[in-house]
Scaffold this active site. Sequence first.
Site, PDB file in Angstrom:
ATOM      1  N   ASP A 117       0.781  -1.232   0.000  1.00  8.41           N
ATOM      2  CA  ASP A 117       0.000   0.000   0.000  1.00  8.41           C
ATOM      3  C   ASP A 117       0.816   1.288   0.000  1.00  8.41           C
ATOM      4  O   ASP A 117       0.312   2.342   0.355  1.00  8.41           O
ATOM      5  CB  ASP A 117      -0.910  -0.002   1.228  1.00  8.41           C
ATOM      6  CG  ASP A 117      -0.132  -0.207   2.525  1.00  8.41           C
ATOM      7  OD1 ASP A 117       1.090   0.038   2.521  1.00  8.41           O
ATOM      8  OD2 ASP A 117      -0.739  -0.606   3.537  1.00  8.41           O
ATOM      9  N   GLU A 139      -0.022  -9.022  -1.523  1.00  4.66           N
ATOM     10  CA  GLU A 139      -0.730  -8.524  -0.329  1.00  4.66           C
ATOM     11  C   GLU A 139      -1.920  -7.663  -0.753  1.00  4.66           C
ATOM     12  O   GLU A 139      -2.130  -6.537  -0.295  1.00  4.66           O
ATOM     13  CB  GLU A 139       0.187  -7.751   0.631  1.00  4.66           C
ATOM     14  CG  GLU A 139      -0.363  -7.714   2.053  1.00  4.66           C
ATOM     15  CD  GLU A 139       0.487  -6.921   3.039  1.00  4.66           C
ATOM     16  OE1 GLU A 139       0.501  -5.681   2.972  1.00  4.66           O
ATOM     17  OE2 GLU A 139       1.144  -7.560   3.873  1.00  4.66           O
ATOM     18  N   GLU A 153      -2.285   5.154   2.608  1.00  2.04           N
ATOM     19  CA  GLU A 153      -2.181   3.730   2.264  1.00  2.04           C
ATOM     20  C   GLU A 153      -3.496   3.131   1.779  1.00  2.04           C
ATOM     21  O   GLU A 153      -3.512   2.323   0.842  1.00  2.04           O
ATOM     22  CB  GLU A 153      -1.655   2.928   3.463  1.00  2.04           C
ATOM     23  CG  GLU A 153      -0.191   3.159   3.795  1.00  2.04           C
ATOM     24  CD  GLU A 153       0.047   4.386   4.658  1.00  2.04           C
ATOM     25  OE1 GLU A 153      -0.937   5.092   4.982  1.00  2.04           O
ATOM     26  OE2 GLU A 153       1.202   4.655   5.016  1.00  2.04           O
ATOM     27  N   HIS A 231       2.639  -1.743  22.790  1.00  2.00           N
ATOM     28  CA  HIS A 231       2.984  -0.372  22.387  1.00  2.00           C
ATOM     29  C   HIS A 231       1.801   0.437  21.868  1.00  2.00           C
ATOM     30  O   HIS A 231       1.929   1.617  21.601  1.00  2.00           O
ATOM     31  CB  HIS A 231       4.053  -0.402  21.291  1.00  2.00           C
ATOM     32  CG  HIS A 231       3.531  -0.843  19.961  1.00  2.00           C
ATOM     33  ND1 HIS A 231       3.234  -2.139  19.669  1.00  2.00           N
ATOM     34  CD2 HIS A 231       3.216  -0.129  18.848  1.00  2.00           C
ATOM     35  CE1 HIS A 231       2.788  -2.228  18.423  1.00  2.00           C
ATOM     36  NE2 HIS A 231       2.758  -1.022  17.905  1.00  2.00           N
ATOM     37  N   HIS A 264       9.209  -1.081  23.755  1.00  2.00           N
ATOM     38  CA  HIS A 264       9.059  -0.050  22.721  1.00  2.00           C
ATOM     39  C   HIS A 264       9.757   1.227  23.169  1.00  2.00           C
ATOM     40  O   HIS A 264       9.667   1.601  24.341  1.00  2.00           O
ATOM     41  CB  HIS A 264       7.562   0.195  22.485  1.00  2.00           C
ATOM     42  CG  HIS A 264       7.264   0.851  21.183  1.00  2.00           C
ATOM     43  ND1 HIS A 264       7.290   2.212  21.016  1.00  2.00           N
ATOM     44  CD2 HIS A 264       6.972   0.331  19.974  1.00  2.00           C
ATOM     45  CE1 HIS A 264       6.992   2.497  19.755  1.00  2.00           C
ATOM     46  NE2 HIS A 264       6.798   1.374  19.094  1.00  2.00           N
TER      47      HIS A 264
END
Length: 460
Positions: A117, A139, A153, A231, A264
Amino acid sequence: MPLPVSPEILVVLGTRPEAIKLFPLIQLLQDHPRLRPVVVSTGQHKELVEYVLETAGCEITADLGVGRPGLGLNQLTAAVVSGLDDFVTGRYGPPPNHISGRVTRDHYPAACVVHGDTSSASAAAVAAFHLRIPVAHVEAGLRTGTTLSPFPEELNRQLIGRIASFHAAPTRANVQNLVREGVDIGRTFVTGNTGIDALQWSAARQVPYDRPELEWLEDDTTSRVVTVTAHRRENWGEGIADIARAVRRLTETHPDVRFVVPVHPNPAVAQTVRAELDDVPAVTLTSPMEYRPFARLLARSTLVLTDSGGIQEEAPAFGVPVLVARSTTERSEGVEAGTLELVGTDRDRIVAAATRVLDDPEARAAFSRQPNPYGDGHAADRIVAALEHLVFNTPVPRTSGPGFVRSEVLEWAGFHRTDAVDGPTFERESVTTGHEPADLEGVVIQPLTADGPPDTDGGA
Ligand code: UDP
């Protein structure tokens, strides 16, 4: 009888995730006896892409040099469209313009593979369409249903979905999205996600964890390991604190289990996690890990507790149960298949679910009873088999899902069918592309041989 040339498949990529998810396909094409990859890197994540492809043994044929930081989306799109046009016309000459050529018999790319994307992928698809190269989308079919989210995207996915002749969709639900948008089901193929192929290949390399706090894990093949990541923004604060408290509680009830937590870097996450877990001996806190050691860690785990999106697809590829520390997930196929269990962030609920998985082998086995809906590690094999079928009319690959029909893909790509004595052939329809014959003075075009691929990968 040998074909006059080995048809080439353009593979265009620009970012690190694209390189990760396309290297399994490039590896197979490099080893293929009859097809050859021509890998074009846009140059956006130049070093990262080079690193990923090099470690996977993949060669880059050309770099479009579109790597300037701060480039706007329109500038990026324009640069990729014109860069790819220059590369293709330089390498192959102008697109077939009022000339017809059989799918396998003209020295012109048989397909242009784009992934996912990104704006560079949608720009490459537009350029390939203008150059009359059939677009294969890997994908394909992911949708949020909200055109502006994620931006840009989601629209890129839709644009590529319009342009592509062939759609390699990770799951059946992705195919349904495409069909709802009017894509013929005969041009879709359920392949699984090539990211799973990449993950399994990477885990199998057994690269060192390469950090002092994980040294114990190099030699320890017996302890049970639980990997924990958190995260997501919606979990910041109490959610992450509760996940960490659940881990602390589990260390008390399960002294034989070790917990590995790649923390993270976002301070909103890191401070909370460290405050709860810094002093717990059974917990190893570490910084985010490089992809290959992380793949190895996932494969080594008995259980994964996470709020990550990607890991919900990845851990089940190793048969590892995943507890999802979120109240909802866009990976509903995993929940339906039983490879994922939604547990939210409530401490007691996480502890109860983890205890069940750790203590009851039957509960653990239930997670891996159904295949991982996101892939079995053979997505790239299916895509190559599909390309082979499209180009050479080899037997239809074993389908996963509804399958696809060669003539539908080729006709959408602008080939028309003629029935010759030796069977049906597909020829490019004559369409004026508007390209002037390129000025090829000084451009080195790869020599064509009568009996197979040239020795070197020439190219620009
Ligand atoms: N990942 C990694 N190292 C880590 C944690 C995650 O390489 O320490 C990988 C993981 O395998 C996944 C990707 O990073 O493919 C994205 O995962 P993350 O949890 O960051 O986010 P999300 O999928 O929710 O965007």
